[in-house]
Motif scaffolding. Structure first.
Motif, PDB file in Angstrom:
ATOM      1  N   ASN A 146       0.803  -1.222   0.000  1.00 49.04           N
ATOM      2  CA  ASN A 146       0.000   0.000   0.000  1.00 49.04           C
ATOM      3  C   ASN A 146       0.835   1.271   0.000  1.00 49.04           C
ATOM      4  O   ASN A 146       0.306   2.363   0.137  1.00 49.04           O
ATOM      5  CB  ASN A 146      -0.939   0.007   1.211  1.00 49.04           C
ATOM      6  N   GLY A 147       2.152   1.114  -0.103  1.00 49.52           N
ATOM      7  CA  GLY A 147       3.011   2.286  -0.244  1.00 49.52           C
ATOM      8  C   GLY A 147       3.869   2.635   0.956  1.00 49.52           C
ATOM      9  O   GLY A 147       4.599   3.622   0.932  1.00 49.52           O
ATOM     10  N   THR A 148       3.827   1.849   2.032  1.00 46.04           N
ATOM     11  CA  THR A 148       4.656   2.133   3.204  1.00 46.04           C
ATOM     12  C   THR A 148       6.127   1.871   2.883  1.00 46.04           C
ATOM     13  O   THR A 148       6.465   0.868   2.262  1.00 46.04           O
ATOM     14  CB  THR A 148       4.226   1.253   4.398  1.00 46.04           C
ATOM     15  N   SER A 149       7.006   2.769   3.309  1.00 45.97           N
ATOM     16  CA  SER A 149       8.440   2.604   3.073  1.00 45.97           C
ATOM     17  C   SER A 149       8.996   1.488   3.947  1.00 45.97           C
ATOM     18  O   SER A 149       8.565   1.280   5.087  1.00 45.97           O
ATOM     19  CB  SER A 149       9.178   3.910   3.387  1.00 45.97           C
ATOM     20  N   LEU A 150       9.968   0.768   3.417  1.00 45.84           N
ATOM     21  CA  LEU A 150      10.635  -0.276   4.201  1.00 45.84           C
ATOM     22  C   LEU A 150      11.283   0.306   5.455  1.00 45.84           C
ATOM     23  O   LEU A 150      11.396  -0.364   6.473  1.00 45.84           O
ATOM     24  CB  LEU A 150      11.693  -0.974   3.347  1.00 45.84           C
ATOM     25  N   PHE A 151      11.700   1.571   5.375  1.00 44.01           N
ATOM     26  CA  PHE A 151      12.348   2.193   6.531  1.00 44.01           C
ATOM     27  C   PHE A 151      11.374   2.349   7.698  1.00 44.01           C
ATOM     28  O   PHE A 151      11.782   2.376   8.859  1.00 44.01           O
ATOM     29  CB  PHE A 151      12.927   3.561   6.159  1.00 44.01           C
ATOM     30  N   ASP A 152      10.080   2.457   7.396  1.00 41.05           N
ATOM     31  CA  ASP A 152       9.085   2.623   8.454  1.00 41.05           C
ATOM     32  C   ASP A 152       8.733   1.304   9.140  1.00 41.05           C
ATOM     33  O   ASP A 152       8.060   1.303  10.166  1.00 41.05           O
ATOM     34  CB  ASP A 152       7.805   3.246   7.879  1.00 41.05           C
ATOM     35  N   LEU A 153       9.192   0.192   8.577  1.00 44.38           N
ATOM     36  CA  LEU A 153       8.897  -1.104   9.189  1.00 44.38           C
ATOM     37  C   LEU A 153       9.834  -1.419  10.342  1.00 44.38           C
ATOM     38  O   LEU A 153       9.564  -2.291  11.154  1.00 44.38           O
ATOM     39  CB  LEU A 153       9.018  -2.225   8.143  1.00 44.38           C
ATOM     40  N   LYS A 154      10.990  -0.719  10.387  1.00 41.82           N
ATOM     41  CA  LYS A 154      12.004  -0.956  11.410  1.00 41.82           C
ATOM     42  C   LYS A 154      12.429  -2.428  11.420  1.00 41.82           C
ATOM     43  O   LYS A 154      12.415  -3.099  12.450  1.00 41.82           O
ATOM     44  CB  LYS A 154      11.509  -0.532  12.798  1.00 41.82           C
ATOM     45  N   VAL A 155      12.771  -2.919  10.245  1.00 39.29           N
ATOM     46  CA  VAL A 155      13.211  -4.309  10.115  1.00 39.29           C
ATOM     47  C   VAL A 155      14.594  -4.462  10.739  1.00 39.29           C
ATOM     48  O   VAL A 155      15.504  -3.698  10.420  1.00 39.29           O
ATOM     49  CB  VAL A 155      13.259  -4.720   8.624  1.00 39.29           C
ATOM     50  N   PRO A 156      14.787  -5.424  11.651  1.00 40.36           N
ATOM     51  CA  PRO A 156      16.117  -5.627  12.254  1.00 40.36           C
ATOM     52  C   PRO A 156      17.160  -5.890  11.171  1.00 40.36           C
ATOM     53  O   PRO A 156      16.946  -6.692  10.263  1.00 40.36           O
ATOM     54  CB  PRO A 156      15.901  -6.860  13.140  1.00 40.36           C
ATOM     55  N   GLY A 157      18.303  -5.198  11.283  1.00 41.75           N
ATOM     56  CA  GLY A 157      19.368  -5.380  10.316  1.00 41.75           C
ATOM     57  C   GLY A 157      19.314  -4.418   9.145  1.00 41.75           C
ATOM     58  O   GLY A 157      20.291  -4.275   8.415  1.00 41.75           O
ATOM     59  N   MET A 159      19.452  -0.865   7.432  1.00 44.59           N
ATOM     60  CA  MET A 159      20.016   0.441   7.754  1.00 44.59           C
ATOM     61  C   MET A 159      18.915   1.493   7.828  1.00 44.59           C
ATOM     62  O   MET A 159      17.942   1.456   7.072  1.00 44.59           O
ATOM     63  CB  MET A 159      21.051   0.854   6.710  1.00 44.59           C
ATOM     64  N   THR A 160      19.070   2.440   8.737  1.00 44.95           N
ATOM     65  CA  THR A 160      18.127   3.547   8.826  1.00 44.95           C
ATOM     66  C   THR A 160      18.446   4.580   7.747  1.00 44.95           C
ATOM     67  O   THR A 160      19.516   4.568   7.132  1.00 44.95           O
ATOM     68  CB  THR A 160      18.200   4.228  10.198  1.00 44.95           C
ATOM     69  N   VAL A 161      17.512   5.498   7.523  1.00 47.06           N
ATOM     70  CA  VAL A 161      17.727   6.555   6.541  1.00 47.06           C
ATOM     71  C   VAL A 161      18.960   7.374   6.921  1.00 47.06           C
ATOM     72  O   VAL A 161      19.788   7.720   6.067  1.00 47.06           O
ATOM     73  CB  VAL A 161      16.485   7.474   6.456  1.00 47.06           C
ATOM     74  N   GLU A 162      19.100   7.666   8.214  1.00 51.81           N
ATOM     75  CA  GLU A 162      20.236   8.465   8.679  1.00 51.81           C
ATOM     76  C   GLU A 162      21.555   7.750   8.426  1.00 51.81           C
ATOM     77  O   GLU A 162      22.546   8.364   8.018  1.00 51.81           O
ATOM     78  CB  GLU A 162      20.089   8.790  10.170  1.00 51.81           C
ATOM     79  N   GLU A 163      21.592   6.433   8.671  1.00 54.21           N
ATOM     80  CA  GLU A 163      22.820   5.663   8.452  1.00 54.21           C
ATOM     81  C   GLU A 163      23.189   5.627   6.970  1.00 54.21           C
ATOM     82  O   GLU A 163      24.359   5.729   6.605  1.00 54.21           O
ATOM     83  CB  GLU A 163      22.644   4.242   8.980  1.00 54.21           C
ATOM     84  N   ILE A 164      22.186   5.486   6.106  1.00 56.55           N
ATOM     85  CA  ILE A 164      22.449   5.457   4.663  1.00 56.55           C
ATOM     86  C   ILE A 164      23.003   6.802   4.198  1.00 56.55           C
ATOM     87  O   ILE A 164      23.979   6.872   3.455  1.00 56.55           O
ATOM     88  CB  ILE A 164      21.169   5.096   3.897  1.00 56.55           C
ATOM     89  N   GLU A 165      22.379   7.892   4.648  1.00 57.26           N
ATOM     90  CA  GLU A 165      22.830   9.223   4.224  1.00 57.26           C
ATOM     91  C   GLU A 165      24.234   9.514   4.712  1.00 57.26           C
ATOM     92  O   GLU A 165      25.012  10.191   4.045  1.00 57.26           O
ATOM     93  CB  GLU A 165      21.861  10.289   4.747  1.00 57.26           C
ATOM     94  N   LYS A 479      33.791   4.276   6.349  1.00 55.71           N
ATOM     95  CA  LYS A 479      33.382   2.996   5.761  1.00 55.71           C
ATOM     96  C   LYS A 479      34.544   2.015   5.745  1.00 55.71           C
ATOM     97  O   LYS A 479      34.365   0.824   6.034  1.00 55.71           O
ATOM     98  CB  LYS A 479      32.874   3.233   4.338  1.00 55.71           C
ATOM     99  N   GLU A 480      35.745   2.488   5.433  1.00 59.29           N
ATOM    100  CA  GLU A 480      36.893   1.598   5.263  1.00 59.29           C
ATOM    101  C   GLU A 480      37.451   1.102   6.584  1.00 59.29           C
ATOM    102  O   GLU A 480      37.814  -0.072   6.718  1.00 59.29           O
ATOM    103  CB  GLU A 480      37.984   2.331   4.476  1.00 59.29           C
ATOM    104  N   PHE A 481      37.510   1.977   7.596  1.00 58.90           N
ATOM    105  CA  PHE A 481      38.179   1.616   8.848  1.00 58.90           C
ATOM    106  C   PHE A 481      37.221   1.343   9.998  1.00 58.90           C
ATOM    107  O   PHE A 481      37.646   0.836  11.043  1.00 58.90           O
ATOM    108  CB  PHE A 481      39.160   2.716   9.249  1.00 58.90           C
ATOM    109  N   GLY A 482      35.939   1.689   9.843  1.00 59.65           N
ATOM    110  CA  GLY A 482      34.943   1.375  10.871  1.00 59.65           C
ATOM    111  C   GLY A 482      35.266   2.017  12.216  1.00 59.65           C
ATOM    112  O   GLY A 482      35.621   3.200  12.305  1.00 59.65           O
ATOM    113  N   ASP A 483      35.167   1.209  13.276  1.00 53.68           N
ATOM    114  CA  ASP A 483      35.368   1.721  14.637  1.00 53.68           C
ATOM    115  C   ASP A 483      36.821   2.102  14.916  1.00 53.68           C
ATOM    116  O   ASP A 483      37.110   2.788  15.906  1.00 53.68           O
ATOM    117  CB  ASP A 483      34.919   0.676  15.665  1.00 53.68           C
ATOM    118  N   LYS A 484      37.750   1.647  14.090  1.00 51.43           N
ATOM    119  CA  LYS A 484      39.163   1.999  14.296  1.00 51.43           C
ATOM    120  C   LYS A 484      39.414   3.476  14.012  1.00 51.43           C
ATOM    121  O   LYS A 484      40.393   4.044  14.503  1.00 51.43           O
ATOM    122  CB  LYS A 484      40.058   1.144  13.396  1.00 51.43           C
TER     123      LYS A 484
END
Length: 497
Positions: A146-157, A159-165, A479-484
């Protein structure tokens, strides 16, 4: 029939189909054993059996294999499917060990502090799932239809919109066009692109590589450079004009000697896409030409003052000082091009030399020189000793520190390689790219000496462009070094940008 995904480090079971008449033979288990053997033989790290649904008999069999791990839907940690987790799954439809640990910690804190709840009241129910708007798969599927965005489902795993941006550069995401990979930004410029430009979607569709072989054979232990060599040899194309990407996800296969074919995730009969990048020119040549323009333009326009401005008046001390500063700056740039800089790519599209050289020759060459060396220029007037001294000091500090950061970046990469390290040292704890910061400081010094709006205009354009490059590099580091990698709040100017 078994359907598998062969990922870079994982054999992933998608479906297994067989006739119900053969239920008693449990072919699913036989397939799981065969897929496990495939993962071992192929050198994969993991065997992924897909979703585990504890309450579903057809899915529950996956728990019979060990060691088996299940992804926590909140912390994204892999937890062993052992007695504790199985017991919780027997009792609840939703289980997160991370949430259970928080409950235990909170309960321990409350009992230790002597906290008691009033009669009839209860502690906050941590099993409430109000934040998940669609608790069942059927409801979620209907909502998406019906048009709901996947981001609004809060599917575990997911990425959120903020993380993607923050983490992904969507403008350069690969998109398959005509069986080959283009970048998303090419589609935005579709109307303005031409069939002759092989970097655009139009160019990809219109310019297939002649003599491109159907397949090439390389050893799994061979370097990725051999993929390029075999394709170039068969197609009679320059290696530098080729861009090879994995057909599975569009990620680039580097042309280098540090990574093996197996390391990229490419396996037997894997598909790769080959793109013609068009005529190329070396990065070093482009750098030499673009800096050579202002390096020659400033002395020539200074010497041609009688012809250009029709004046025989001698140049002022500020005009001479500006000339010296500009020559020093671009001579240093040329020195670094030959002896300091190491380029991750050997070449760039040949048309870039016109764009890059045009910018430097016009903005920092003709623009800066014409308005500086004229008889009516602010630099032709008597100097303010305090401001001039400050300008010279900033210029010297900026140039020396800029050179220091370039040496730091050089030493992060071994000669002949494209590997990178995390930069440390002067300025790198303040911003992502202190080399850009110090260059801006040096040009502010020039502006304080010649007091020309042309210099301010050049600084504005230069800082704007360097800021864009710096933020791209910040995203790449994350992206390349992550938490380091210690994330930077500012990319180029502390407190500002």
């Amino acid at each position: 029939m078994s359907v598998l995904d062969l990922l870079p480090h994982c054999v992933s079971g998608v479906y297994f189909l067989y006739h119900s008449d053969f239920d008693q033979w449990q072919f699913g288990k036989l397939s799981a054993l065969r897929e496990t053997a495939l993962a071992l033989q192929g050198g994969y790290q993991y065997y992924y059996m897909g979703y585990y649904i504890h309450s579903c008999t057809k899915m529950r069999y996956k728990g019979d294999y060990s060691p088996q791990h299940v992804l926590d839907p909140e912390s994204y940690e892999w937890n062993p499917l052992n007695g504790e987790l199985r017991t919780l799954l027997d009792k609840k439809s939703y289980v997160s060990l991370a949430r259970e640990r928080r409950r235990k910690e909170n309960a321990s804190t409350q009992s230790g502090g002597g906290l008691k709840y009033a009669e009839g009241s209860q502690p906050e129910d941590e099993d409430k799932l109000d934040e998940y708007p669609f608790p069942t798969a059927a409801e979620a599927g209907e909502a998406v239809s019906n048009g709901t965005s996947l981001f609004d489902l809060k599917v575990p795993g997911l990425m959120t919109v903020e993380e993607i941006e923050e983490q992904l550069d969507l403008g350069t995401m690969p998109i398959k066009v005509g069986g080959r990979m283009a970048e998303a930004q090419d589609l935005v410029s579709w109307d303005g692109s031409t069939f002759r430009d092989s970097r655009t979607a139009k160019g990809i569709i219109s310019r297939p590589i002649k003599n491109l072989p159907e397949s090439v054979n390389v050893s799994p232990d061979a370097t990725t450079a051999e993929i390029y060599e075999e394709i170039a040899k068969a197609s009679k194309f320059s290696i530098h004009r080729l861009r090879v990407t994995k057909g599975s996800d569009g990620s680039a296969i580097p042309n280098g000697g540090d990574m093996t074919v197996h390391d990229t995730g490419v396996r037997n009969k894997s598909a790769v896409d080959v793109k013609d990048l068009g005529p190329q020119i070396s990065w070093r040549t482009v750098f030499v030409v673009e800096y050579l323009g202002p390096l020659l333009i400033h002395p020539l326009m200074y010497l041609a003052r009688p012809v250009i401005y029709g004046t025989s008046a001698p140049a002022s001390s500020l005009q001479k000082l500006t000339l010296l500063m500009c020559v020093i700056h671009f001579a240093k740039r040329e020195f670094e091009t030959f002896f300091v800089h190491r380029f991750s790519s050997a070449t760039m599209p040949i048309q870039n030399i016109y764009k890059n050289s045009g910018y430097y020759w016009i903005m920092s060459g003709l623009n800066l020189a014409y308005w500086t060396y004229g008889p009516n220029s602010p630099a032709a007037r008597p100097s303010n000793p305090l401001l001039t001294s400050l300008g010279v000091a900033l210029f010297a500090i900026g140039e020396i520190c800029n050179y220091s950061t370039h040496m730091t970046l050089k030493n992060l990469r071994r000669a002949g390689t494209t590997d990178r390290g995390i930069p440390q040292g002067l300025g790198f704890n303040l911003v992502t790219c202190p080399n850009y910061m110090f260059e801006a400081i040096a040009w502010i010094g020039v502006a304080l000496v010649n007091w020309s709006l042309s210099t301010v205009l050049f600084i504005t354009f230069a800082v704007g462009q360097m800021g864009v490059w710096a933020w791209k590099k910040e995203r790449r580091y994350r992206k390349e070094f992550g938490d380091k990698y210690k994330r930077k709040r500012y990319a180029i100017l502390p407190g500002l940008w």
